[in-house]
Design a protein around this motif. Structure first.
Motif, PDB file in Angstrom:
ATOM      1  N   GLY A   1       2.372   1.947   1.046  1.00 48.74           N
ATOM      2  CA  GLY A   1       1.650   1.090   1.979  1.00 48.74           C
ATOM      3  C   GLY A   1       1.711   1.603   3.396  1.00 48.74           C
ATOM      4  N   PHE A   2       2.927   1.988   3.837  1.00 45.89           N
ATOM      5  CA  PHE A   2       3.137   2.331   5.238  1.00 45.89           C
ATOM      6  C   PHE A   2       3.929   3.616   5.418  1.00 45.89           C
ATOM      7  N   GLY A   3       3.929   4.492   4.420  1.00 41.05           N
ATOM      8  CA  GLY A   3       4.637   5.746   4.538  1.00 41.05           C
ATOM      9  C   GLY A   3       6.072   5.648   4.077  1.00 41.05           C
ATOM     10  N   ARG A   4       6.786   6.752   4.193  1.00 32.63           N
ATOM     11  CA  ARG A   4       8.173   6.824   3.720  1.00 32.63           C
ATOM     12  C   ARG A   4       9.179   6.713   4.863  1.00 32.63           C
TER      13      ARG A   4
ATOM     14  N   LEU B   1      -3.011  -7.317   3.115  1.00 35.57           N
ATOM     15  CA  LEU B   1      -2.090  -7.151   4.239  1.00 35.57           C
ATOM     16  C   LEU B   1      -2.490  -5.954   5.097  1.00 35.57           C
ATOM     17  N   ILE B   2      -2.886  -4.853   4.460  1.00 36.57           N
ATOM     18  CA  ILE B   2      -3.294  -3.673   5.213  1.00 36.57           C
ATOM     19  C   ILE B   2      -4.580  -3.948   5.974  1.00 36.57           C
ATOM     20  N   GLN B   3      -5.516  -4.665   5.357  1.00 35.37           N
ATOM     21  CA  GLN B   3      -6.754  -4.996   6.066  1.00 35.37           C
ATOM     22  C   GLN B   3      -6.451  -5.803   7.328  1.00 35.37           C
ATOM     23  N   ALA B   4      -5.455  -6.669   7.244  1.00 32.49           N
ATOM     24  CA  ALA B   4      -5.086  -7.479   8.410  1.00 32.49           C
ATOM     25  C   ALA B   4      -4.350  -6.641   9.451  1.00 32.49           C
ATOM     26  N   LEU B   5      -3.264  -5.987   9.054  1.00 36.29           N
ATOM     27  CA  LEU B   5      -2.443  -5.227   9.992  1.00 36.29           C
ATOM     28  C   LEU B   5      -3.166  -3.992  10.514  1.00 36.29           C
ATOM     29  N   GLY B   6      -4.076  -3.443   9.703  1.00 35.07           N
ATOM     30  CA  GLY B   6      -4.785  -2.219  10.087  1.00 35.07           C
ATOM     31  C   GLY B   6      -6.022  -2.437  10.925  1.00 35.07           C
ATOM     32  N   GLY B   7      -6.330  -3.684  11.274  1.00 31.29           N
ATOM     33  CA  GLY B   7      -7.428  -3.935  12.198  1.00 31.29           C
ATOM     34  C   GLY B   7      -8.774  -4.211  11.566  1.00 31.29           C
TER      35      GLY B   7
ATOM     36  N   VAL C   1      -9.385  -0.916   0.980  1.00 34.57           N
ATOM     37  CA  VAL C   1      -8.356   0.031   1.410  1.00 34.57           C
ATOM     38  C   VAL C   1      -7.763   0.767   0.208  1.00 34.57           C
ATOM     39  N   ASP C   2      -7.548   0.049  -0.879  1.00 32.71           N
ATOM     40  CA  ASP C   2      -7.046   0.688  -2.092  1.00 32.71           C
ATOM     41  C   ASP C   2      -8.026   1.745  -2.603  1.00 32.71           C
ATOM     42  N   VAL C   3      -9.309   1.411  -2.591  1.00 28.69           N
ATOM     43  CA  VAL C   3     -10.321   2.371  -3.054  1.00 28.69           C
ATOM     44  C   VAL C   3     -10.331   3.604  -2.153  1.00 28.69           C
ATOM     45  N   LEU C   4     -10.281   3.381  -0.839  1.00 32.73           N
ATOM     46  CA  LEU C   4     -10.246   4.512   0.096  1.00 32.73           C
ATOM     47  C   LEU C   4      -8.999   5.365  -0.138  1.00 32.73           C
ATOM     48  N   ALA C   5      -7.857   4.724  -0.328  1.00 28.60           N
ATOM     49  CA  ALA C   5      -6.621   5.473  -0.567  1.00 28.60           C
ATOM     50  C   ALA C   5      -6.727   6.288  -1.852  1.00 28.60           C
ATOM     51  N   GLY C   6      -7.351   5.708  -2.886  1.00 26.75           N
ATOM     52  CA  GLY C   6      -7.540   6.443  -4.123  1.00 26.75           C
ATOM     53  C   GLY C   6      -8.412   7.672  -3.922  1.00 26.75           C
ATOM     54  N   LEU C   7      -9.461   7.542  -3.106  1.00 27.72           N
ATOM     55  CA  LEU C   7     -10.323   8.686  -2.825  1.00 27.72           C
ATOM     56  C   LEU C   7      -9.595   9.739  -2.001  1.00 27.72           C
ATOM     57  N   PHE C   8      -8.838   9.322  -0.988  1.00 26.25           N
ATOM     58  CA  PHE C   8      -8.052  10.279  -0.203  1.00 26.25           C
ATOM     59  C   PHE C   8      -7.016  10.973  -1.091  1.00 26.25           C
TER      60      PHE C   8
ATOM     61  N   ILE D   1       0.205   9.828   0.604  1.00 26.91           N
ATOM     62  CA  ILE D   1      -0.907   8.985   1.019  1.00 26.91           C
ATOM     63  C   ILE D   1      -0.352   7.606   1.361  1.00 26.91           C
ATOM     64  N   ASP D   2      -0.646   7.109   2.557  1.00 24.70           N
ATOM     65  CA  ASP D   2      -0.273   5.726   2.857  1.00 24.70           C
ATOM     66  C   ASP D   2      -1.516   4.928   3.221  1.00 24.70           C
ATOM     67  N   LEU D   3      -1.543   3.682   2.789  1.00 19.76           N
ATOM     68  CA  LEU D   3      -2.733   2.856   2.928  1.00 19.76           C
ATOM     69  C   LEU D   3      -3.113   2.611   4.383  1.00 19.76           C
ATOM     70  N   LEU D   4      -2.120   2.421   5.257  1.00 16.74           N
ATOM     71  CA  LEU D   4      -2.438   2.145   6.649  1.00 16.74           C
ATOM     72  C   LEU D   4      -3.170   3.324   7.292  1.00 16.74           C
ATOM     73  N   SER D   5      -2.685   4.533   7.065  1.00 12.28           N
ATOM     74  CA  SER D   5      -3.348   5.712   7.628  1.00 12.28           C
ATOM     75  C   SER D   5      -4.745   5.893   7.049  1.00 12.28           C
ATOM     76  N   CYS D   6      -4.900   5.585   5.762  1.00  9.37           N
ATOM     77  CA  CYS D   6      -6.225   5.691   5.147  1.00  9.37           C
ATOM     78  C   CYS D   6      -7.205   4.732   5.800  1.00  9.37           C
ATOM     79  N   LEU D   7      -6.763   3.515   6.069  1.00 10.59           N
ATOM     80  CA  LEU D   7      -7.658   2.558   6.724  1.00 10.59           C
ATOM     81  C   LEU D   7      -8.003   3.006   8.133  1.00 10.59           C
ATOM     82  N   LEU D   8      -7.001   3.427   8.896  1.00 14.33           N
ATOM     83  CA  LEU D   8      -7.275   3.862  10.269  1.00 14.33           C
ATOM     84  C   LEU D   8      -8.278   5.015  10.287  1.00 14.33           C
ATOM     85  N   ALA D   9      -8.134   5.962   9.370  1.00 13.80           N
ATOM     86  CA  ALA D   9      -9.072   7.078   9.299  1.00 13.80           C
ATOM     87  C   ALA D   9     -10.468   6.590   8.923  1.00 13.80           C
TER      88      ALA D   9
END
Length: 374
Positions: free
Chosen positions: A127-130, A142-148, A168-175, A198-206
């Motif tokens: 979700g948010f990296g290691r 949660l990522i949609q909310a926290l990620g803007g 966000v999950d779909v985007l993370a899967g593609l990344f 791959i972390d979901l927050l970075s995927c959303l921001l990108a």
């Protein structure tokens, strides 16, 4: 035809959406994917319903698990852990989305597997990296909310809105898929595997693209604008005599054609509206003019006339209407995938079209085996 990823062995420890979506992309392209699941319950999405199909199977699970074989392993059991490690040592790709640190406890993390399998592509989805965010739960909402994303979705002054799908999950899967394929290309030339994080927050921001650069490059914090676009006008939903019309006017030629169809060619030469910058600055006045003109005909009538004039316009379809449209355009959006019992399941076609090695649909999402040997 030999699929592009033929003979690629993928061990899939992931569940729910981002990881399974990535491994399904690999499976559609010919990879042999073994999906490892918990005894008794399996992947969480096996019970996420309704809706269910006619056999009582959760359609959520079916969406991202075709072309896979299922294997039940209890990773708390030493014997099952040994089997999992045996499979991992011989795999080309391993995908997991457990909380950071858990695979290390099972002896299945990258650092422990790499000495025995130096060519392994090890993809971890978090979700948010290691780092400091490792303990935070990584659910799409949660990522949609926290990620803007929710802050720019919805009506001005209204409550923040999530997207209608776990985007966000779909985007993370593609990344993740992109990262895995890049790592495989590197391995092909060097023989070296590597870790793909791959972390979901970075995927959303990108994926916020222009809304992100508005902040990073322009110092602007975007806000909710309903169906309007921050940088283009008219690019929104507008009411007509009957129903709503979507207008996606991306350049001055399209705007001039719109004005011609609406019987108001003078608007295209009005200094306030002659350029996109002007239309954005005067969007409120422009919208009022367009609403007045569009009120004379139903949305379907405007769609026909505007499409003929090469102005991007349409009505809002429901999901059934969207599939009907794709079918009418010859896109064949639905594939019928065979089940082991001789039946079939209807699923959405993979959108990747390859002239020599297209995706294949070999098997329906697997039933959960009774034991680790299936």
């Amino acid at each position: 035809m030999t699929p592009p990823l033929d003979n690629l062995r993928v061990l899939d420890f992931s569940r729910i959406l981002a990881g399974p979506f990535a491994t399904m992309q690999l499976a559609d392209l010919g990879a042999s994917v073994t999906k490892v699941e918990r005894p008794g319950r399996g992947d969480d999405t096996r019970t996420w319903g309704p809706p269910y199909d006619e056999r009582g199977q959760a359609t959520y699970f079916q969406a991202v698990n075709r072309n896979k074989n299922a294997l039940v392993l209890d990773l708390s059991d030493p014997g099952d852990r040994a089997e999992a490690r045996r499979l991992a040592v011989s795999a080309d790709v391993l995908v997991e989305n457990f909380r950071p640190g858990l695979m290390a406890e099972f002896g299945l993390d990258h650092d422990q597997l790499q000495p025995e399998n130096p060519g392994l592509i090890y993809c971890s989805i978090t979700g948010f990296g290691r780092g400091p965010g490792a303990a935070l739960p990584g659910y799409d909402l949660l990522i949609q909310a926290l990620g803007g994303l929710m802050s720019i979705t919805g009506e001005p002054g209204g409550e923040p809105q999530k997207a209608g799908v776990a985007l966000v999950d779909v985007l993370a899967g593609l990344f993740a898929t992109t990262g895995i394929l890049a790592a495989l290309h590197h391995r092909r030339t060097t023989g070296e595997g590597q870790r793909v994080d791959i972390d979901l927050l970075s995927c959303l921001l990108a994926a916020l693209v222009n809304q992100a650069s508005a902040y990073t490059s322009g110092g602007v914090v975007p806000a909710r604008m309903g169906n309007q676009h921050p940088s283009i006008a008219p690019y929104e939903l507008l009411p007509c005599a009957d129903g709503d019309l979507v207008l996606a006017v991306g350049n001055d030629r399209q705007f001039a054609a719109l004005c011609e169809v609406l019987g108001a060619p003078h608007l295209a030469t009005d200094p306030r509206f002659a350029t996109n910058t002007g239309r954005v600055r005067h969007r409120t006045v422009l919208r009022a003019e367009l609403e007045r003109l569009l009120a004379t005909r139903p949305a379907t009538g405007w769609t026909t006339a505007l499409t003929k004039a090469r102005v991007p316009a349409g009505v809002v379809n429901d999901i059934a209407g969207a599939f009907d449209l794709a079918t009418s355009l010859g896109l064949d959006p639905i594939v019928h995938v065979p089940r082991e019992d001789g039946g079939e399941v209807a699923l959405c076609r993979n959108p990747i079209k390859l002239s020599a090695t297209p995706p294949t649909y070999r098997s329906a999402p697997p039933e959960l085996p009774a034991g680790k040997d299936g």
